[in-house]
Design a protein around this motif. Structure first.
Motif, PDB file in Angstrom:
ATOM      1  N   CYS A  10       0.835  -1.202   0.000  1.00 67.87           N
ATOM      2  CA  CYS A  10       0.000   0.000   0.000  1.00 67.87           C
ATOM      3  C   CYS A  10       0.871   1.253   0.000  1.00 67.87           C
ATOM      4  N   MET A  11       0.516   2.209  -0.870  1.00 66.29           N
ATOM      5  CA  MET A  11       1.240   3.473  -0.911  1.00 66.29           C
ATOM      6  C   MET A  11       0.396   4.618  -0.368  1.00 66.29           C
ATOM      7  N   GLY A  12      -0.793   4.290   0.145  1.00 65.72           N
ATOM      8  CA  GLY A  12      -1.642   5.303   0.761  1.00 65.72           C
ATOM      9  C   GLY A  12      -2.232   6.297  -0.211  1.00 65.72           C
ATOM     10  N   CYS A  13      -2.530   5.866  -1.426  1.00 69.77           N
ATOM     11  CA  CYS A  13      -3.038   6.789  -2.446  1.00 69.77           C
ATOM     12  C   CYS A  13      -4.451   7.280  -2.150  1.00 69.77           C
ATOM     13  N   GLY A  14      -5.223   6.481  -1.422  1.00 62.67           N
ATOM     14  CA  GLY A  14      -6.563   6.906  -1.022  1.00 62.67           C
ATOM     15  C   GLY A  14      -7.689   6.477  -1.925  1.00 62.67           C
ATOM     16  N   SER A  15      -7.410   5.729  -2.966  1.00 63.10           N
ATOM     17  CA  SER A  15      -8.498   5.360  -3.877  1.00 63.10           C
ATOM     18  C   SER A  15      -9.517   4.425  -3.219  1.00 63.10           C
ATOM     19  N   CYS A  16      -9.060   3.466  -2.435  1.00 59.94           N
ATOM     20  CA  CYS A  16     -10.022   2.519  -1.849  1.00 59.94           C
ATOM     21  C   CYS A  16     -10.917   3.166  -0.785  1.00 59.94           C
ATOM     22  N   PRO A  17     -10.379   3.968   0.150  1.00 62.48           N
ATOM     23  CA  PRO A  17     -11.287   4.625   1.094  1.00 62.48           C
ATOM     24  C   PRO A  17     -12.235   5.614   0.423  1.00 62.48           C
TER      25      PRO A  17
END
Length: 65
Positions: A10-17
């Motif tokens: 995970c790179m914390g891009c934010g797409s899933c949340p």
């Protein structure tokens, strides 16, 4: 349906949340995690989209045996 997030990918891009906030959120380290053990049936399509859109492939659907 059950999913896990491989934190090391995970790179914390934010797409899933942003796609399914009832299923995914960020932990204190800025990485996504699953908030539920089993994805509610009405959210499965959103989770499948999140799996497809994850740039690092960190979201993994657990296969039933």
């Amino acid at each position: 349906m059950k999913v896990t997030i491989k934190e090391e990918k995970c790179m914390g891009c934010g797409s899933c949340p942003s796609l399914v906030p009832d299923v995914f959120d960020f932990n204190d380290d800025g990485f996504a995690y699953c908030k539920v053990d089993t994805v509610p049936e009405d959210l499965e399509d959103g989770v499948k989209e999140a799996i497809e859109l994850c740039p690092t492939g960190a979201i993994v659907e657990e296969k039933s045996e």
